[in-house]
Structures are given as structure tokens and as C-alpha cells.
Design an enzyme around this catalytic site. Sequence first.
Site, PDB file in Angstrom:
ATOM      1  N   ILE A 146      -6.174   8.545   1.310  1.00 38.44           N
ATOM      2  CA  ILE A 146      -6.367   7.634   0.198  1.00 38.44           C
ATOM      3  C   ILE A 146      -5.250   6.597   0.241  1.00 38.44           C
ATOM      4  O   ILE A 146      -4.070   6.939   0.314  1.00 38.44           O
ATOM      5  CB  ILE A 146      -6.324   8.372  -1.156  1.00 38.44           C
ATOM      6  CG1 ILE A 146      -7.332   9.523  -1.190  1.00 38.44           C
ATOM      7  CG2 ILE A 146      -6.537   7.396  -2.304  1.00 38.44           C
ATOM      8  CD1 ILE A 146      -8.780   9.115  -1.012  1.00 38.44           C
ATOM      9  N   GLU A 147      -5.640   5.338   0.201  1.00 36.81           N
ATOM     10  CA  GLU A 147      -4.700   4.227   0.152  1.00 36.81           C
ATOM     11  C   GLU A 147      -4.873   3.552  -1.200  1.00 36.81           C
ATOM     12  O   GLU A 147      -5.983   3.215  -1.587  1.00 36.81           O
ATOM     13  CB  GLU A 147      -5.009   3.240   1.273  1.00 36.81           C
ATOM     14  CG  GLU A 147      -4.141   2.004   1.291  1.00 36.81           C
ATOM     15  CD  GLU A 147      -4.502   1.038   2.420  1.00 36.81           C
ATOM     16  OE1 GLU A 147      -3.869  -0.033   2.490  1.00 36.81           O
ATOM     17  OE2 GLU A 147      -5.431   1.335   3.211  1.00 36.81           O
ATOM     18  N   LEU A 148      -3.771   3.389  -1.925  1.00 35.23           N
ATOM     19  CA  LEU A 148      -3.779   2.604  -3.150  1.00 35.23           C
ATOM     20  C   LEU A 148      -3.001   1.342  -2.858  1.00 35.23           C
ATOM     21  O   LEU A 148      -1.873   1.399  -2.361  1.00 35.23           O
ATOM     22  CB  LEU A 148      -3.125   3.356  -4.308  1.00 35.23           C
ATOM     23  CG  LEU A 148      -3.994   4.372  -5.029  1.00 35.23           C
ATOM     24  CD1 LEU A 148      -3.222   5.018  -6.176  1.00 35.23           C
ATOM     25  CD2 LEU A 148      -5.259   3.758  -5.554  1.00 35.23           C
ATOM     26  N   SER A 177       0.819  -1.218   0.000  1.00 38.72           N
ATOM     27  CA  SER A 177       0.000   0.000   0.000  1.00 38.72           C
ATOM     28  C   SER A 177       0.846   1.258   0.000  1.00 38.72           C
ATOM     29  O   SER A 177       1.948   1.278   0.552  1.00 38.72           O
ATOM     30  CB  SER A 177      -0.886   0.037   1.250  1.00 38.72           C
ATOM     31  OG  SER A 177      -1.826  -1.005   1.260  1.00 38.72           O
TER      32      SER A 177
END
Length: 132
Positions: A123-125, A112
Amino acid sequence: MIESLDHLVLTVSNLRATLDFYTHVMGMEVITFGQEQGEGRKALRFGQQKMNLHEQGKEWDPKAAHPLPGSADLCFITQQPLSSVMADLERKGVAVLLGPVMRTGAMGVMGSIYFRDPDGNLIELANYSHGG
């Protein structure tokens, strides 16, 4: 009983800034809905889900008890390697707060990275197949 998430609602302080960020940085698609009721509401579509957008002070009823911009913590899954995502964010002037780090998502271990949208939402991708 629950199969999937269809949509969520994000309260925002500036609709235009939010639309610009999520389309240009995250690659989401702006859609307009509710025209049949004369509403013309905005949402962001990605995959098989969408985020409906409520501008603060102009929320649609019913709504959360205390809708506020910047109070969300959202995780999105990408198939792109996180190194590519981080390079893209840097090109677009988005500061990465943390990552890549290993986390546990709904389907197991994932890599992440974290950053913020214009309202300060976290926001976590994440990517399951590429680790970090």
C-alpha cells in the site's frame, strides 16, 4: 476514452481482517451491495471509488485468471501531510516500510510512504501537495 476508475477487485484471505484494516487504518467505509440478487457482497468505498472484496475460494465470476491475496500494489492519494499519516500509522501499530520518498504519480511528483495490509499487499499513500 477512459474517464476514471470506478472500482477494482481485491482478493483477500480473511474478509473480516481486511475490513478492519481498511476501515480503521485507512478510514474507508464498508458498503454491502448486491442484496437485490441475494448476494450481500462487501466493498470498501473511498472518494468516488470502491474496492470490491473477494474472499479467496469464494470469488465471484467473472474474475481475474489467477486471483491471489497479497498480489496487489495499490497507491492511494491523501490530502493529509505525510508526517501526520505516519504518526497515525505508528499509533495504530502499522509499520512503514519506506518513506517518505518522492515518486511520480499520474499527476506528477508526489511524496509517498509504503506499508502492507493484512495479506501483504503493498500500500502506497501519497500526497501531491505536501511532497514528503
